[in-house]
Write an enzyme that holds these catalytic residues in place. Structure first.
Site: not given
Length: 337
Positions: A27, A106, A142, A189
Site C-alpha cells: 500500500d 484511483e 479504484k 478498511f
C-alpha cells in the site's frame, strides 16, 4: 512460550508465512518499499501519490506529467487534470516494472456520486496506460463504494472488461452490492473502522480477534465464500500487525511499508484464521440489495456512513493539494513552440 534464538533464525518471518496463505499487496507509491518487500500487487491513492510526488526522487515523473498536461493544451483546469491523470499512470507504470501482478489506480474521489463521470475517467486512465504500453489486465481501477461507484464498477467490468477495486468500503451492505455487481476486488478498511469505534465508544483497545475492523472483513470473507462470489476480498487500512495476522487466509491484504517492515522482523507462527471450508459452514443468509435496500441498510450503519463520507472528503482534499502542486509546476514550465 518463547522461541529460542536458533529456532527464531530458522522460522520464517511473519511476512513470509503470511505470503503462503494470503496475497500480500504493498500500500504505497514508494518504489523502494516495493523493491524491498516484493509484493505481488500494489495499491495507490491520491494521498499516497501526493506524498510520493513531493519526494525529490520522483521529480522526473512530476516533470513528465506536467509536460504532458501542458502539451495537450486547453484551459489551465484541463491541463492540471490531464497532468494529474498522467502522474497517476506514470507512477503505476513504474510500479508495474517492480511487481508481477497488478497496480490499483484511483478515480478522482470528487466523482464519487457521478456514475458516468467515473466510467469516463476510468476509461481515460486505461487509455493512458495503453499509451505507455500497459494493458488493462494489469490495472485495477479504484472507485469509491458509493451506490453510484458500485454501479460504475458493474458497467466497467461487464461492458469494457476493466477490472475494478472498490475502495472506502465499511458496511456489509457495500460488500453485498459489490459482489452482486461482479466487481473484481473490494478493499474493506480495517483500521478506519477501529478508529471510529475507539473514538465513539467506551472501549479503547481490542484484542485482534475482537477488533471491529477484523470482524467486519471476516464476515464479508465468509459471506463471499459461502455463496461462491468470485470478487476478491482485500483487507486494507491496517493500524497494527495484530489486525493483519488475525486475517491470515484472507484473499489479499494491502499493507503499508511500516507494517511490512514490522512483519518481516516478527518470528511468530501464523495460522490461517480464514478459510473457505469454515466460511461455507457459517450461518449467514444470502441478501439481495436494490438501490433502495442498499441505501437503507448502509444508512443503518452509522460508522460506515460517517467513514465513507469522511474518506471521500480526505481523498478529495489530497487530490486538490496535488492539483495545486501541479498548477505551480505548470506555471513554471516555459511554453514550447
Amino acid at each position: 512460550m518463547s522461541v529460542s534464538p536458533v529456532k527464531r533464525q530458522k522460522m520464517e518471518s511473519a511476512l513470509d508465512q503470511l505470503k503462503h496463505h494470503t496475497t500480500v499487496v504493498a500500500d504505497t507509491g514508494d518504489f523502494n518499499a516495493i523493491d524491498e518487500y516484493k509484493p505481488l500487487d500494489a495499491t495507490t491513492n491520491p494521498s499516497l501519490i501526493l506524498a510520493a510526488a513531493q519526494m525529490p526522487a520522483y521529480q522526473k515523473l512530476v516533470d513528465d506529467a506536467v509536460a504532458y498536461g501542458k502539451k495537450l493544451g486547453g484551459s489551465e483546469e484541463e491541463q492540471i487534470k490531464n497532468a494529474s491523470d498522467k502522474l497517476f499512470v506514470l507512477f503505476g507504470a513504474e510500479i508495474l516494472k517492480r511487481i508481477p501482478g497488478r497496480v490499483s489506480t484511483e478515480v478522482d474521489a470528487r466523482l464519487s456520486f457521478d456514475k458516468e463521470g467515473m466510467i469516463q475517467r476510468a476509461r481515460r486512465l486505461i487509455d493512458l496506460y495503453k499509451e505507455v504500453g500497459v494493458g488493462k489486465d494489469r490495472i485495477l481501477i479504484k472507485l469509491s463504494s458509493t451506490w453510484e461507484g458500485i454501479q460504475a464498477g458493474r458497467v466497467l467490468e461487464a461492458e469494457y472488461g476493466i477490472h475494478c477495486n472498490m475502495t472506502l468500503l465499511f458496511s456489509f451492505a457495500q460488500a453485498v452490492a459489490c459482489a452482486e455487481a461482479g466487481v473484481t476486488l473490494i478493499s474493506p478498511f480495517v483500521g478506519r473502522i477501529l478508529d471510529w469505534y475507539v473514538a465513539n465508544g467506551d472501549k479503547k483497545t481490542y484484542e485482534p480477534s475482537e477488533d471491529p475492523g477484523v470482524k467486519s472483513v471476516t464476515k464479508i470473507y465468509n459471506y463471499y465464500k459461502k455463496f461462491g462470489y468470485k470478487t476478491i476480498v482485500m483487507g486494507a487500512s491496517f493500524r497494527n500487525t495484530g489486525q493483519i495476522k488475525a486475517l491470515t487466509g484472507c484473499d489479499y491484504l494491502t499493507i503499508s511499508p511500516k507494517l511490512l517492515a514490522e512483519l518481516s522482523k516478527e518470528h511468530v507462527k501464523l495460522t490461517p484464521t480464514l478459510s473457505v471450508k469454515e466460511a461455507q459452514a457459517c450461518d449467514l443468509e444470502k441478501m439481495h440489495l436494490d438501490e433502495k435496500a442498499f441505501r437503507w441498510h448502509h444508512n443503518e450503519d452509522q460508522m460506515a456512513v460517517e467513514k465513507l463520507s469522511d474518506g471521500i472528503r480526505r481523498f478529495a482534499a489530497d487530490a486538490v493539494k496535488l492539483e495545486r502542486m501541479l498548477k505551480v509546476e505548470i506555471m513554471l514550465l516555459p511554453c514550447t513552440a
